[in-house]
Write a protein that holds these residues in place. Structure first.
Motif, PDB file in Angstrom:
ATOM      1  N   GLY A   1       0.804  -1.207   0.000  1.00 45.99           N
ATOM      2  CA  GLY A   1       0.000   0.000   0.000  1.00 45.99           C
ATOM      3  C   GLY A   1       0.836   1.254   0.000  1.00 45.99           C
ATOM      4  O   GLY A   1       0.369   2.335  -0.376  1.00 45.99           O
ATOM      5  N   THR A   2       2.101   1.096   0.439  1.00 46.13           N
ATOM      6  CA  THR A   2       3.045   2.217   0.446  1.00 46.13           C
ATOM      7  C   THR A   2       4.360   1.845  -0.227  1.00 46.13           C
ATOM      8  O   THR A   2       4.848   2.562  -1.096  1.00 46.13           O
ATOM      9  N   ASN A   3       4.885   0.699   0.169  1.00 44.66           N
ATOM     10  CA  ASN A   3       6.199   0.279  -0.297  1.00 44.66           C
ATOM     11  C   ASN A   3       6.100  -0.854  -1.308  1.00 44.66           C
ATOM     12  O   ASN A   3       5.229  -1.723  -1.219  1.00 44.66           O
ATOM     13  N   TRP A   4       7.037  -0.813  -2.242  1.00 48.13           N
ATOM     14  CA  TRP A   4       7.142  -1.852  -3.265  1.00 48.13           C
ATOM     15  C   TRP A   4       8.414  -2.653  -3.013  1.00 48.13           C
ATOM     16  O   TRP A   4       9.476  -2.080  -2.795  1.00 48.13           O
ATOM     17  N   THR A   5       8.290  -3.979  -3.053  1.00 48.20           N
ATOM     18  CA  THR A   5       9.451  -4.859  -2.863  1.00 48.20           C
ATOM     19  C   THR A   5       9.475  -5.868  -3.993  1.00 48.20           C
ATOM     20  O   THR A   5       8.449  -6.508  -4.279  1.00 48.20           O
ATOM     21  N   ASN A   6      10.625  -6.005  -4.623  1.00 49.68           N
ATOM     22  CA  ASN A   6      10.757  -6.945  -5.735  1.00 49.68           C
ATOM     23  C   ASN A   6      11.551  -8.173  -5.311  1.00 49.68           C
ATOM     24  O   ASN A   6      12.519  -8.072  -4.552  1.00 49.68           O
ATOM     25  N   TYR A   7      11.132  -9.322  -5.812  1.00 50.20           N
ATOM     26  CA  TYR A   7      11.760 -10.589  -5.484  1.00 50.20           C
ATOM     27  C   TYR A   7      12.205 -11.274  -6.773  1.00 50.20           C
ATOM     28  O   TYR A   7      11.410 -11.474  -7.695  1.00 50.20           O
ATOM     29  N   THR A   8      13.469 -11.614  -6.796  1.00 51.37           N
ATOM     30  CA  THR A   8      14.014 -12.368  -7.920  1.00 51.37           C
ATOM     31  C   THR A   8      14.818 -13.542  -7.371  1.00 51.37           C
ATOM     32  O   THR A   8      15.174 -13.583  -6.194  1.00 51.37           O
ATOM     33  N   TYR A   9      15.104 -14.483  -8.233  1.00 50.87           N
ATOM     34  CA  TYR A   9      15.861 -15.664  -7.835  1.00 50.87           C
ATOM     35  C   TYR A   9      16.350 -16.316  -9.114  1.00 50.87           C
ATOM     36  O   TYR A   9      15.863 -16.018 -10.210  1.00 50.87           O
ATOM     37  N   ASP A  10      17.282 -17.214  -9.006  1.00 50.34           N
ATOM     38  CA  ASP A  10      17.806 -17.892 -10.191  1.00 50.34           C
ATOM     39  C   ASP A  10      16.684 -18.636 -10.918  1.00 50.34           C
ATOM     40  O   ASP A  10      15.940 -19.407 -10.302  1.00 50.34           O
ATOM     41  N   ASN A  11      16.557 -18.395 -12.222  1.00 45.99           N
ATOM     42  CA  ASN A  11      15.563 -19.052 -13.082  1.00 45.99           C
ATOM     43  C   ASN A  11      14.123 -18.755 -12.665  1.00 45.99           C
ATOM     44  O   ASN A  11      13.196 -19.479 -13.026  1.00 45.99           O
ATOM     45  N   PHE A  12      13.927 -17.655 -11.914  1.00 47.10           N
ATOM     46  CA  PHE A  12      12.592 -17.291 -11.439  1.00 47.10           C
ATOM     47  C   PHE A  12      11.996 -16.245 -12.380  1.00 47.10           C
ATOM     48  O   PHE A  12      12.092 -15.046 -12.158  1.00 47.10           O
ATOM     49  N   TYR A  13      11.396 -16.717 -13.455  1.00 50.25           N
ATOM     50  CA  TYR A  13      10.722 -15.852 -14.412  1.00 50.25           C
ATOM     51  C   TYR A  13       9.623 -16.654 -15.094  1.00 50.25           C
ATOM     52  O   TYR A  13       9.447 -17.835 -14.812  1.00 50.25           O
ATOM     53  N   MET A  14       8.852 -16.012 -15.958  1.00 55.14           N
ATOM     54  CA  MET A  14       7.658 -16.634 -16.540  1.00 55.14           C
ATOM     55  C   MET A  14       6.785 -17.201 -15.418  1.00 55.14           C
ATOM     56  O   MET A  14       6.389 -18.361 -15.415  1.00 55.14           O
ATOM     57  N   VAL A  15       6.479 -16.340 -14.439  1.00 51.72           N
ATOM     58  CA  VAL A  15       5.662 -16.745 -13.293  1.00 51.72           C
ATOM     59  C   VAL A  15       4.196 -16.648 -13.700  1.00 51.72           C
ATOM     60  O   VAL A  15       3.706 -15.574 -14.040  1.00 51.72           O
ATOM     61  N   ARG A  16       3.494 -17.762 -13.641  1.00 52.28           N
ATOM     62  CA  ARG A  16       2.133 -17.819 -14.180  1.00 52.28           C
ATOM     63  C   ARG A  16       1.039 -17.908 -13.106  1.00 52.28           C
ATOM     64  O   ARG A  16      -0.129 -17.689 -13.404  1.00 52.28           O
ATOM     65  N   GLY A  17       1.403 -18.241 -11.883  1.00 51.99           N
ATOM     66  CA  GLY A  17       0.386 -18.381 -10.852  1.00 51.99           C
ATOM     67  C   GLY A  17       0.970 -18.216  -9.466  1.00 51.99           C
ATOM     68  O   GLY A  17       2.165 -18.431  -9.252  1.00 51.99           O
ATOM     69  N   ILE A  18       0.113 -17.811  -8.516  1.00 51.92           N
ATOM     70  CA  ILE A  18       0.506 -17.635  -7.116  1.00 51.92           C
ATOM     71  C   ILE A  18      -0.535 -18.304  -6.233  1.00 51.92           C
ATOM     72  O   ILE A  18      -1.736 -18.184  -6.470  1.00 51.92           O
ATOM     73  N   ALA A  19      -0.077 -18.986  -5.190  1.00 53.03           N
ATOM     74  CA  ALA A  19      -0.959 -19.496  -4.140  1.00 53.03           C
ATOM     75  C   ALA A  19      -0.284 -19.222  -2.803  1.00 53.03           C
ATOM     76  O   ALA A  19       0.942 -19.272  -2.697  1.00 53.03           O
TER      77      ALA A  19
END
Length: 334
Positions: free
Chosen positions: A296-314
């Motif tokens: 709501g105020t701050n933005w945080t980005n998360y990356t990791y090795d081979n962590f792309y083409m993310v299609r879903g979250i649970a």
């Protein structure tokens, strides 16, 4: 908190367990102090190398007992220790779990499969009132009455064919002649009032309250991004959040707010999924950058090795985030 992080004699911080710790240094001379806050994350990646049946995952859901279900070329269940595969070679792009813990799987051309943890039931055009046998990726949702909704397509004509709903006994079908903005339904979500929301891509958004259809398009909102929506989530304050191919949209019922990489901390404009945790944090999965969290105020980005083409979250009961990607399943403990 040394159970979360520790610091050696050279000032090197080592994470011990997921969590947040404040580290304070005090000078010997003068007693000056300085502090930093350290957020320790734990990533776990599941691939075919450690039991996942396939690496390309298109959807993910968590059932009422905490089992993780993923779809791709087949369906796989993770019980916390091992993976079990079902429905080989049907192509599963959508999963939903109802209040009875039945799992519903949408396939590419084979209709819908329901699994009650013992028996499998198949619904297709030959034995049910479903509109078509292909269920669009992410296009299954269960409403407050227990009805299951499906966004369908015709593989031969390569076009969307609307939505079908099933209450366990009767089927209903809806398309653009009934009030749906466009027949190619890309995502379905149900808000706290029981309204069904449909992302139709180029047609915009439609909302159905079981009586009336309301549509939001670029023409009646002056917001071009409403015709790029592919994912939907709702927060506890009643705000609607929409992921699009060109950024993030928030709708409070009156006003629209647009977030992109040019005016926010989004890691990428191409958003493929949204989930909201118990703390109200919005998690946006992207196709090319990783994942962004917005509190709501701050933005945080998360990356990791081979962590792309993310299609879903649970998000599970412990607050762990699970991500479906083209490179396996990732679990984030933060």
């Amino acid at each position: 908190d040394t159970s979360i992080a520790k610091v050696d004699a050279n000032g090197v911080i080592t994470g011990i367990a997921p969590g947040v710790a404040t580290i304070t240094a005090t000078s010997v001379v003068g007693g000056y102090t300085a502090s930093c806050v350290t957020n320790v994350l734990r990533w776990t990646r599941y691939t075919t190398a450690n039991g996942l049946p396939m690496n390309q995952i298109s959807c993910i859901a968590i059932d009422s007992v905490g089992a993780v279900w993923v779809g791709g070329s087949s369906v796989s269940k993770f019980n916390g220790l091992s993976w079990t595969a079902y429905l080989y070679n049907v192509g599963v792009g959508a999963i939903a779990v109802d209040k009875q813990n039945n799992k519903w799987f949408g396939t590419y051309g084979f209709g819908v499969y329901k699994f009650d943890n013992t028996n499998w039931i198949t619904y297709d055009t030959s034995n049910s009132g479903i509109m078509d046998n292909t269920i669009n990726p992410k296009a299954i949702a269960v409403d407050l009455k227990g009805q299951v909704w499906f966004g369908t397509s015709n593989m031969t004509a390569l076009r969307g064919t609307g939505v079908s709903s099933f209450d366990g006994a009767h089927w209903n079908r809806y398309n653009s002649t009934d009030g749906l903005a466009y027949n190619n339904v890309l995502n379905i979500a149900v808000d706290a009032l029981g309204n069904k929301w449909f992302a139709t891509g180029q047609g915009g958004l439609s909302m159905f309250d079981d009586t009336k259809w309301t549509s939001y398009t670029a023409k009646n909102t002056n917001i071009d991004l409403v015709e790029q929506v592919n994912s939907i989530a709702f927060d506890a304050q009643g705000n609607k959040w929409f992921g699009t191919t060109l950024g993030l949209l928030k709708f409070d019922g009156t006003n629209w707010t647009t977030y992109t990489i040019s005016n926010s901390g989004l890691i990428c404009n191409s958003i493929s999924a949204i989930a909201i945790d118990k703390q109200g944090n919005k998690w946006m999965a992207t196709m090319y950058g990783g994942v962004t969290k917005f509190d709501g105020t701050n933005w945080t980005n998360y990356t990791y090795d081979n962590f792309y083409m993310v299609r879903g979250i649970a998000i599970d009961a412990r607050g762990n985030k699970w991500f479906a990607t083209d490179n396996g399943v990732f679990k984030l403990e933060d």
